[in-house]
Write an enzyme that holds these catalytic residues in place. Structure first.
Site, mmCIF file in Angstrom:
data_model
loop_
_atom_site.group_PDB
_atom_site.id
_atom_site.type_symbol
_atom_site.label_atom_id
_atom_site.label_comp_id
_atom_site.label_asym_id
_atom_site.label_seq_id
_atom_site.Cartn_x
_atom_site.Cartn_y
_atom_site.Cartn_z
ATOM 1 N N HIS A 63 2.438 -5.999 -4.722
ATOM 2 C CA HIS A 63 1.307 -5.745 -4.642
ATOM 3 C C HIS A 63 1.159 -4.532 -5.929
ATOM 4 C CE1 HIS A 63 -0.068 -9.666 -3.258
ATOM 5 N NE2 HIS A 63 0.534 -9.549 -1.995
ATOM 6 N N HIS A 89 -0.336 4.544 -2.818
ATOM 7 C CA HIS A 89 -0.629 3.060 -3.913
ATOM 8 C C HIS A 89 -1.119 2.960 -5.208
ATOM 9 C CE1 HIS A 89 -3.374 1.286 -1.629
ATOM 10 N NE2 HIS A 89 -3.678 1.206 -2.378
ATOM 11 N N HIS A 91 -3.021 1.553 -8.465
ATOM 12 C CA HIS A 91 -3.571 0.338 -9.047
ATOM 13 C C HIS A 91 -3.333 0.771 -10.410
ATOM 14 C CE1 HIS A 91 -5.316 -0.889 -5.644
ATOM 15 N NE2 HIS A 91 -5.832 -0.348 -5.243
ATOM 16 N N GLU A 101 -9.582 1.110 -9.793
ATOM 17 C CA GLU A 101 -10.222 -0.348 -9.373
ATOM 18 C C GLU A 101 -12.112 0.131 -8.957
ATOM 19 O OE1 GLU A 101 -9.080 -0.658 -5.469
ATOM 20 O OE2 GLU A 101 -8.569 -2.771 -7.142
ATOM 21 N N HIS A 114 -4.138 5.732 -4.372
ATOM 22 C CA HIS A 114 -5.499 5.729 -3.213
ATOM 23 C C HIS A 114 -4.428 6.793 -2.029
ATOM 24 C CE1 HIS A 114 -7.908 2.102 -4.154
ATOM 25 N NE2 HIS A 114 -8.203 2.992 -4.650
ATOM 26 N N THR A 195 -9.651 -2.966 -0.481
ATOM 27 C CA THR A 195 -9.727 -3.323 -1.808
ATOM 28 C C THR A 195 -8.847 -4.662 -2.112
ATOM 29 O OG1 THR A 195 -7.692 -2.390 -2.925
ATOM 30 C CG2 THR A 195 -10.769 -1.357 -3.172
ATOM 31 N N THR A 196 -7.916 -5.406 -1.098
ATOM 32 C CA THR A 196 -7.097 -6.556 -1.170
ATOM 33 C C THR A 196 -7.931 -7.183 0.264
ATOM 34 O OG1 THR A 196 -4.979 -5.411 0.079
ATOM 35 C CG2 THR A 196 -5.374 -5.251 -2.499
HETATM 36 S S1 BO1 Z 1 -7.253 -0.124 -0.463
HETATM 37 O O1 BO1 Z 1 -6.663 1.567 -0.286
HETATM 38 O O2 BO1 Z 1 -8.774 -0.320 0.112
HETATM 39 N N1 BO1 Z 1 -6.640 -0.592 -1.987
HETATM 40 C C1 BO1 Z 1 -5.383 -0.947 0.529
HETATM 41 C C2 BO1 Z 1 -5.962 -2.204 0.741
HETATM 42 C C3 BO1 Z 1 -4.880 -2.783 1.934
HETATM 43 C C4 BO1 Z 1 -4.206 -2.356 2.498
HETATM 44 C C5 BO1 Z 1 -4.125 -0.488 2.700
HETATM 45 C C6 BO1 Z 1 -5.008 -0.499 2.003
HETATM 46 N N2 BO1 Z 1 -3.361 -2.953 3.885
HETATM 47 C C7 BO1 Z 1 -2.907 -2.296 5.004
HETATM 48 C C8 BO1 Z 1 -2.619 -3.194 5.480
HETATM 49 C C9 BO1 Z 1 -1.977 -2.723 7.280
HETATM 50 C C10 BO1 Z 1 -1.102 -2.113 7.070
HETATM 51 C C11 BO1 Z 1 -1.804 -1.100 6.065
HETATM 52 C C12 BO1 Z 1 -1.155 0.188 5.831
HETATM 53 O O3 BO1 Z 1 -2.117 -1.368 4.667
HETATM 54 O O4 BO1 Z 1 -3.172 -4.068 5.828
HETATM 55 O O5 BO1 Z 1 -1.258 -4.021 7.708
HETATM 56 O O6 BO1 Z 1 -0.618 -1.159 8.101
HETATM 57 O O7 BO1 Z 1 -0.019 -0.109 4.321
HETATM 58 ZN ZN ZN Z 2 -5.511 0.501 -2.931
#
Ligand code: BO1
Ligand code: ZN
Length: 254
Positions: A63, A89, A91, A101, A114, A195-196
């Site tokens: 992703h 990470h 986007h 985003e 992010h 956001t996912t």
């Molecule tokens: S974000 O920064 O809003 N794009 C974003 C989106 C999804 C996650 C984190 C940040 N997912 C979560 C998972 C957890 C995991 C955590 C840290 O990220 O739902 O299972 O521990 O990696």
């Molecule tokens: Zn993100």
């Protein structure tokens, strides 16, 4: 848990209850309607300058491109509680379709990072991720400039080692503070979500006003190099801006 892709984002709410909520992210930041709040505290980061000997895992998770961060990196002031870093990470989009985003006045930037932190009072990110005060994410908008960004190069130079889904590699520690803008005092703040999927409404969002630039060549490394499921290009991994539903967006500066 059904599988999900960014191409499927219109059906996320059908498969993941929270994705249809009223405090979703990202959002458009309308600079004419944000609320100046002089009482927003200064953000104080600790432990971002990592020693070279501390290696960090860089992963293509299908992703996004994600760098794991140690809990010695933390936000000690600026929010209610201490927030420990977990990962950062990216986007992005394509040269034709800018893939940040968050948008500012309905304009996308080419990319966004992010930096994800969780509230230390919950003990682990898995406990924190669904709590209303569980996460703090720092968002940095990325543009295109004339020069290579030597700080981002510490990550981007290893992209070739994680070109396929679920591959990972180790990179030497570096000063993660240098991925953020010089000026951390000018930012937007609102309550939103992952956001996912599963789109938990657990994120206190900060999007910095100052953006960072990568060279066109560095942005192309993000846009062209990574593969996801069935070796499809991993690209356009951004969610479109979500309705505010009356949420205030605060601004730390005039
Ligand atoms: S974000 O920064 O809003 N794009 C974003 C989106 C999804 C996650 C984190 C940040 N997912 C979560 C998972 C957890 C995991 C955590 C840290 O990220 O739902 O299972 O521990 O990696
Ligand atoms: Zn993100």
């Amino acid at each position: 848990h059904p599988h999900w892709k960014h191409d499927d984002q219109n059906v996320w709410p059908a498969n993941f209850y929270h994705c249809g909520g009223t405090s979703q992210s990202p959002i458009n930041i309308n600079t004419r309607t944000v609320i100046f709040d002089p009482s927003l505290p200064k953000i104080n980061l600790e432990g971002y300058d990592l020693p070279c000997k501390q290696s960090l895992k860089l992963k293509n998770n299908g992703h996004t491109l994600q760098l794991s961060l140690p809990e010695t990196m933390r936000i000690v002031q600026g929010f209610n509680g201490v927030f420990l870093a977990k990962q950062l990470h990216f986007h992005w989009g394509t040269p034709e379709i800018p893939g940040s985003e968050h948008t500012v006045d309905n304009t996308h930037f080419p990319a966004e990072i992010h930096v994800v932190h969780y509230n230390s009072k919950y003990g682990s990110i898995d406990q924190a991720v669904s709590q209303p005060d569980g996460l703090v994410v720092l968002g940095v908008l990325l543009g295109i400039g004339l020069h290579d960004n030597e700080n981002y190069e510490k990550i981007l130079s290893s992209i070739k080692n994680v070109s396929t889904e679920d591959s990972d590699t180790e990179i030497p520690g570096f000063n993660v503070r240098l991925l953020l803008p010089d000026n951390l005092e000018r930012f937007y703040r609102y309550n939103g979500s992952l956001t996912t999927p599963p789109c938990f409404q657990s994120v206190t969002w900060t999007v910095f006003n100052e953006s960072i630039t990568l060279s066109r060549k560095q942005m192309a490394m993000l846009e062209d190099t990574l593969k996801a499921h069935h070796s499809h290009s991993l690209t356009k991994n951004f969610r479109i801006p979500q309705p505010l539903h009356g949420r205030p967006v605060l601004c730390s500066f005039r």
